[in-house]
Design an enzyme around this catalytic site. Structure first.
Site, PDB file in Angstrom:
ATOM      1  N   LYS A   1      16.953  67.601  83.744  1.00  0.00           N
ATOM      2  CA  LYS A   1      17.001  67.174  82.333  1.00  0.00           C
ATOM      3  C   LYS A   1      16.310  65.834  82.211  1.00  0.00           C
ATOM      4  O   LYS A   1      16.275  65.052  83.162  1.00  0.00           O
ATOM      5  CB  LYS A   1      18.464  67.030  81.874  1.00  0.00           C
ATOM      6  CG  LYS A   1      18.652  67.130  80.380  1.00  0.00           C
ATOM      7  CD  LYS A   1      18.688  68.573  79.914  1.00  0.00           C
ATOM      8  CE  LYS A   1      18.911  68.714  78.430  1.00  0.00           C
ATOM      9  NZ  LYS A   1      19.127  70.118  78.059  1.00  0.00           N
TER      10      LYS A   1
HETATM   11  P1  NAD Z   1      18.168  69.476  67.011  1.00  0.00           P
HETATM   12  O1  NAD Z   1      17.787  68.066  67.143  1.00  0.00           O
HETATM   13  O2  NAD Z   1      17.138  70.476  66.609  1.00  0.00           O
HETATM   14  O3  NAD Z   1      19.398  69.631  65.979  1.00  0.00           O
HETATM   15  C1  NAD Z   1      20.584  68.918  66.091  1.00  0.00           C
HETATM   16  C2  NAD Z   1      21.368  69.120  64.815  1.00  0.00           C
HETATM   17  O4  NAD Z   1      22.652  68.526  64.949  1.00  0.00           O
HETATM   18  C3  NAD Z   1      20.738  68.490  63.580  1.00  0.00           C
HETATM   19  O5  NAD Z   1      20.910  69.357  62.488  1.00  0.00           O
HETATM   20  C4  NAD Z   1      21.557  67.217  63.386  1.00  0.00           C
HETATM   21  O6  NAD Z   1      21.556  66.759  62.041  1.00  0.00           O
HETATM   22  C5  NAD Z   1      22.912  67.728  63.795  1.00  0.00           C
HETATM   23  N1  NAD Z   1      23.888  66.693  64.133  1.00  0.00           N
HETATM   24  C6  NAD Z   1      23.710  65.526  64.791  1.00  0.00           C
HETATM   25  N2  NAD Z   1      24.874  64.845  64.864  1.00  0.00           N
HETATM   26  C7  NAD Z   1      25.797  65.613  64.238  1.00  0.00           C
HETATM   27  C8  NAD Z   1      27.171  65.460  63.974  1.00  0.00           C
HETATM   28  N3  NAD Z   1      27.845  64.387  64.370  1.00  0.00           N
HETATM   29  N4  NAD Z   1      27.811  66.458  63.300  1.00  0.00           N
HETATM   30  C9  NAD Z   1      27.147  67.564  62.890  1.00  0.00           C
HETATM   31  N5  NAD Z   1      25.839  67.752  63.107  1.00  0.00           N
HETATM   32  C10 NAD Z   1      25.171  66.786  63.771  1.00  0.00           C
HETATM   33  O7  NAD Z   1      18.827  69.877  68.416  1.00  0.00           O
HETATM   34  P2  NAD Z   1      18.980  71.328  69.033  1.00  0.00           P
HETATM   35  O8  NAD Z   1      17.771  71.632  69.855  1.00  0.00           O
HETATM   36  O9  NAD Z   1      19.424  72.286  67.978  1.00  0.00           O
HETATM   37  O10 NAD Z   1      20.157  71.065  70.088  1.00  0.00           O
HETATM   38  C11 NAD Z   1      21.529  71.054  69.696  1.00  0.00           C
HETATM   39  C12 NAD Z   1      22.397  71.224  70.930  1.00  0.00           C
HETATM   40  O11 NAD Z   1      22.043  72.455  71.586  1.00  0.00           O
HETATM   41  C13 NAD Z   1      22.245  70.150  72.002  1.00  0.00           C
HETATM   42  O12 NAD Z   1      23.490  70.017  72.658  1.00  0.00           O
HETATM   43  C14 NAD Z   1      21.240  70.752  72.961  1.00  0.00           C
HETATM   44  O13 NAD Z   1      21.352  70.203  74.261  1.00  0.00           O
HETATM   45  C15 NAD Z   1      21.701  72.197  72.925  1.00  0.00           C
HETATM   46  N6  NAD Z   1      20.695  73.168  73.362  1.00  0.00           N
HETATM   47  C16 NAD Z   1      19.473  73.249  72.751  1.00  0.00           C
HETATM   48  C17 NAD Z   1      18.579  74.235  73.161  1.00  0.00           C
HETATM   49  C18 NAD Z   1      17.256  74.437  72.476  1.00  0.00           C
HETATM   50  O14 NAD Z   1      16.549  75.410  72.816  1.00  0.00           O
HETATM   51  N7  NAD Z   1      16.861  73.621  71.514  1.00  0.00           N
HETATM   52  C19 NAD Z   1      18.921  75.102  74.220  1.00  0.00           C
HETATM   53  C20 NAD Z   1      20.178  74.989  74.809  1.00  0.00           C
HETATM   54  C21 NAD Z   1      21.060  74.018  74.359  1.00  0.00           C
END
Ligand code: NAD
Length: 435
Positions: free
Chosen positions: A120
């Protein structure tokens, strides 16, 4: 002529309590290690990261100031293949958080049985406060400092919180300047640069597939009987919400950094997406009040009345102070580490089924694997083939976890998933002759 150095400021730090990501990862590991009777030596060997890199990432801001961010790339375990895992741009990114997430990737790739290890990366910048040009600069600086440990057969990053396909395009370009163009060095790229059809929706699709399978097995409910609430409306949350709705579920609430938006009769998700992407907007749902929608604070969001709760935003989203408010009978972890170990135990005691992150959100890394394979083959697969293969791999892993759970009386889905994954990593280490 004397030159006045630009003032140096520290990075913006969001006013959010520090999350104990590493403590959560430790709890997850230890329970599963106990379950399979792993020795202390093996625990140390498997948990210790292979390599940790910490770099400075200076940025001359367009307003004349200068900020120095910290960047990390942590390679946790590569016994099963090249290190694989996203790069996160977040003011909360630090060594402990990145280390926990890198380790989580090791078990995720092992659980879904794809030929990668876990890694990561992170930079502690807040992308919302940077211009496009500044973001490009931060990305290039960061890559220019870590490029020696990256490579298609060495370490293959991907998007995570705060990064996207554009960030991956800058990474391909920056890496290519030093090593020659090679799209397989990173996944989650734009289609035009060797990205894969279906990658953007892949994590949300995996959440939907595992969520619906568990709803049928655990609640005996079909999609059209399910009310779903999703925390986070980014890559994972938004796509998961849209796919749940497409499958026939009623999405009753979504939230983002601005708060939660609830309609017990179901949200009009097309309108929510249009609002998020509105011209002149800030990309959040702040102010969304389309007919019948009520605002829900962050503190109350987990208590929204629903059958399935999908935390898809941040770590420690369900913790000891809000776990009692959870009404859902099924929690599907779209985010990484969104439930603290104490809250997890309470949910288990109450009979709430939790589909763990290393299973539920593995769709992204599975389609990253397809993207990487397509880059090596220099041949593009069709989106329907990608979605079918994703479904096959993630539902096979889901069934493997159910079978492992049945072998350990009283084990949770999380314990079973980690037990399976840790055993696979141990097997690979043994075959390579680690001890
Ligand atoms: P992103 O940046 O696209 O979206 C994050 C979202 O969370 C946004 O809508 C933001 O406004 C919201 N957010 C932030 N703080 C918040 C809070 N306190 N309460 C509610 N909403 C809040 O990120 P993402 O890629 O969607 O990733 C989200 C999670 O999923 C992370 O934990 C990431 O590690 C995990 N993840 C992502 C992927 C991927 O393919 N993008 C894959 C596996 C896991």
């Amino acid at each position: 002529m004397s030159v006045t150095p630009p003032p140096v400021s520290s990075p913006t730090v969001a006013e959010v309590p520090k999350m104990g990501a590493y403590e959560i990862a430790t709890g997850n590991f230890n329970r599963a290690a106990d379950l399979i009777g792993l020795s202390d030596e093996w625990r140390t060997l498997i948990r210790t990261p292979f390599r940790e890199m910490k770099v400075e990432v200076p940025l001359h801001r367009e307003d004349g100031t200068m900020t120095v961010f910290q960047g990390y790339r942590i390679q946790h375990n590569g016994s099963r293949g090249p290190f694989k895992g996203g790069i996160r741009f977040s003011p909360l990114a630090d060594e402990q958080e990145v280390k926990a997430l890198a380790e989580t990737m090791t078990y995720k790739t092992a659980l879904v049985n794809i030929p990668f290890g876990g890694g990561k990366g992170g930079v502690n910048c807040d992308p919302r406060t940077l211009t496009e040009h500044e973001l490009e600069h931060v990305t290039r600086r960061y890559v220019s400092r870590i490029h020696l440990i990256l490579g298609p057969n060495r370490d293959v990053p991907a998007p995570d919180m705060g990064t996207n396909a554009q960030t991956m395009a800058w990474i391909v370009d920056q890496y290519g300047r030093q090593h020659g163009y090679n799209p397989a060095v990173v996944t989650g790229k734009p289609l035009e640069l060797g990205g894969s059809p279906g990658r953007a929706q892949a994590t949300g699709r995996g959440v939907m597939l595992t969520g619906l399978a568990a709803a049928k097995d655990h609640l005996g409910k079909d999609p059209n009987e399910l009310r779903v609430a999703v925390q986070g409306f980014g890559n994972v949350g938004m796509n998961a919400a849209l796919l749940f709705a497409e499958a026939g579920c009623t999405v009753v609430a979504v939230s983002d950094v601005s708060g939660g938006y609830h309609n017990p009769d179901g949200l009009d998700l097309d309108a929510v997406v249009r609002y998020k992407n509105r011209e002149g907007g800030d990309g959040t749902l702040a102010g969304y009040d389309n007919g019948g929608v009520e605002y829900v604070s962050h503190a109350d969001f987990m208590g929204v009345d629903c059958d399935m709760l999908v935390p898809a935003a941040i770590e420690s989203a369900i913790h000891d102070e809000n776990v009692d408010s959870v009404k859902a009978k099924l929690v599907v972890e779209g985010a990484n580490l969104p439930v603290t170990p104490e809250a997890d135990q309470i949910l288990q005691d109450r009979g709430v089924l939790v589909i763990p992150d290393i299973l539920a959100n593995a769709g992204g890394v599975i389609v990253s694997y397809f993207e990487w394979s397509q880059n090596f083959q220099q041949y593009r697969w069709k989106e329907e083939d990608i979605n079918a293969r994703l479904e096959d791999i993630i539902l096979t892993a889901y069934r493997d976890v159910i079978a492992e759970k049945a072998r350990h009386d009283g084990a949770s889905m999380r314990d079973a998933a980690f037990a399976l994954a840790i055993a696979r990593v141990q097997k690979a280490e043994k075959l390579r002759g680690a001890l």
